[in-house]
Design an enzyme around this catalytic site. Structure first.
Site, short mmCIF file in Angstrom:
data_model
loop_
_atom_site.label_atom_id
_atom_site.label_comp_id
_atom_site.label_asym_id
_atom_site.label_seq_id
_atom_site.Cartn_x
_atom_site.Cartn_y
_atom_site.Cartn_z
N ALA A 71 0.69 -21.30 -19.03
CA ALA A 71 1.29 -21.03 -17.72
C ALA A 71 2.81 -21.08 -17.72
CB ALA A 71 0.72 -21.99 -16.69
N ARG A 84 11.95 -9.82 -17.09
CA ARG A 84 12.32 -9.06 -15.89
C ARG A 84 13.82 -9.08 -15.68
NH1 ARG A 84 8.23 -12.49 -13.64
NH2 ARG A 84 6.18 -11.48 -13.74
N CYS A 100 -7.58 -24.95 -15.04
CA CYS A 100 -8.23 -25.53 -13.86
C CYS A 100 -9.61 -24.92 -13.60
CB CYS A 100 -7.35 -25.35 -12.63
SG CYS A 100 -5.70 -26.06 -12.77
N TYR A 159 -4.64 -22.91 16.80
CA TYR A 159 -5.85 -23.48 17.39
C TYR A 159 -6.75 -22.39 17.96
CZ TYR A 159 -9.01 -25.05 21.01
OH TYR A 159 -10.12 -25.20 21.79
#
Length: 462
Positions: free
Chosen positions: A17, A28, A51, A436
């Site tokens: 990673a 880039r 993970c 909400y």
């Protein structure tokens, strides 16, 4: 710069990673004519999700390649010279070079650099116990580890598994093995599973694990791994008991993999990770960066350095490193310690400080715990959740939040993570303008219910 070269060279040690995010971002920023990028990875895979390994083992993810974000070929197509199955064996900081060995041929060579990225990750804790290296005992840190475990499960006729440790990996692997039809025992040295939670919240996880049929053995220290006449694992022993096992999975945690960095004289922190500035430069060096699981980062709540091995941080570190190594500017200010996991349908989340973290930091605090629901109580599917909140005494500054509940509970921790990052008080949290509607939340979101109770605890008013 080596005068025999006409362009700068960036060398990256580690192809997962942080390392490949750094390489990709640097590419880039600068094209191949300006910046040569060479990356070394000792494993078989690049840019993958560690993970996701428990979910692959458990069958939720059916194909290993689904966990791979970008293959070595894809990196090479973008102008990155990624050399797989190549292990860096030495860093020569004074000479500006690294020594690497091809694991297939055994050939070794030095490669010079103008800029260096150290992204060596973490290694699973593997205590020096008798039998720890026996066939059938597995760590699960890399895709290679995951594949080895799956191969063992396919060859093993018995259906008894012991997981040593009850942190994130231990808990997730226990569920994965239950999903594969194993009788699972978890041996845990702590009072409750998930030591990233306070024990009162960990108890809720304990109950959920037992509900899955997992046998939890807490307050127990593994003393040795017992083997049979064939040399394979047959049981895990503690001082008081033996637990039969056809396979053992180690979920004890990880440590920063900084062997190379330490040998090269780079500065390590109290937790064994490399220390960097906010630009992710290794302290004391202008042309060396480090990121991912091999570094320590600033905890924005306690003000101390800590080691947190998470892919979210690793990818952000890589982006920052790549921008800086590519001639730009970016910073990584620190973390608040947010993490989320699950056991079956029980969601487990935490951010900020636990009680023992607050005590260690010398903070005085109030703690509150509330029970609420994920939706309005009358709306179908409303599920219970427990929220625990810590606030600094007198000031009311939010210090930490832990949440355990059913669907809709886990990601609510992000409210607290943002509040912690902003340095908000619990009183300010009560006033947040949160979304909400009955299908999504009660009128008072559970995090705000906890905050209101914390206000009363701190200030004696609601």
């Amino acid at each position: 710069m080596d005068m025999s070269r006409t362009r700068e060279r960036l060398v990256v040690v580690g192809g997962d990673a942080a390392g490949m995010a750094a390489a990709s971002q640097a590419r880039r920023m600068k094209g191949p004519d300006e910046l040569e990028i060479i990356a070394f990875e000792r494993g078989h895979f690049s840019s993958y999700s560690a993970c996701g390994i428990p979910y692959w083992v458990g069958g939720d993810v059916t194909d290993r390649d689904q966990l791979i974000a970008r293959t070595p070929e894809e990196h090479r197509d973008r102008g990155i010279d990624l050399r797989m199955r190549t292990e860096v064996t030495a860093l020569d900081v004074a000479g500006g070079r690294v020594r690497a060995r091809d694991l297939e041929s055994g050939a070794e060579a030095w490669t010079s650099y103008d800029k260096l990225v150290i992204a060596t990750g973490a290694r699973p804790i593997r205590p020096p116990l008798p039998g720890i290296d026996a066939p059938g005992v597995h760590g699960v840190q890399t895709l290679d580890d995951g594949q080895a475990l799956i191969d063992t499960l396919a060859r093993t006729s018995g259906r008894r598994a012991v997981v040593v440790g009850a942190g994130y990996i231990g808990v997730e692997m226990a569920e994965a093995l239950v999903n594969r039809g194993y009788e699972v025992t978890v041996v845990n040295r702590g009072k409750e599973p998930m030591s990233t939670l306070d024990p009162d919240m960990g108890r809720l996880v304990h109950e959920a694990m037992e509900g899955l049929g997992i046998t939890m053995v807490n307050d127990a220290e593994v003393t040795k791994i017992l083997t049979g006449e064939d040399g394979r694992v047959r049981a895990v022993a503690t001082e008081d008991a033996e637990y039969p096992a056809d396979v053992v999975v180690l979920g004890i945690g990880v440590r920063p993999e900084t062997t190379l960095a330490q040998a090269a004289g780079l500065q390590l922190g109290d937790h064994g990770g490399l220390l960097t500035d906010q630009a992710m430069r290794v302290r004391g060096y202008e042309n060396i960066w480090a990121g991912g699981d091999c570094v320590e980062v600033l905890d924005l709540v306690s003000g101390r350095e800590r080691h947190i091995a998470l892919g979210t941080h690793a990818n952000k570190h890589g982006q920052v490193i790549g921008a800086n190594a590519g001639g730009g500017y970016a910073t990584f200010p620190g973390v608040v310690g947010t993490a989320v996991s699950k056991v079956c349908d029980l969601e487990i989340a935490r951010t900020g400080l636990r009680e023992k973290d607050a005590r260690r930091a010398g903070l005085q605090y109030e703690k509150v715990t509330i029970e609420s629901t994920s939706r309005s109580g009358y709306y179908p599917g409303a599920a219970p959740m427990t929220v625990k909140m810590l606030a600094e005494r007198r000031t009311g500054r939010l210090l930490g939040v832990q949440i355990v509940g059913r669907e809709g509970a886990g990601k609510r921790v992000d409210i607290a993570a943002v509040a912690l990052t902003a340095g908000m008080t619990v009183e300010q949290v009560t006033s947040l303008d949160l979304g909400y509607a009955p299908p999504f939340s009660p009128v008072w979101d559970p995090v705000q219910v906890a905050a209101r109770k914390a206000v009363r605890a701190v200030f004696g008013r609601g």
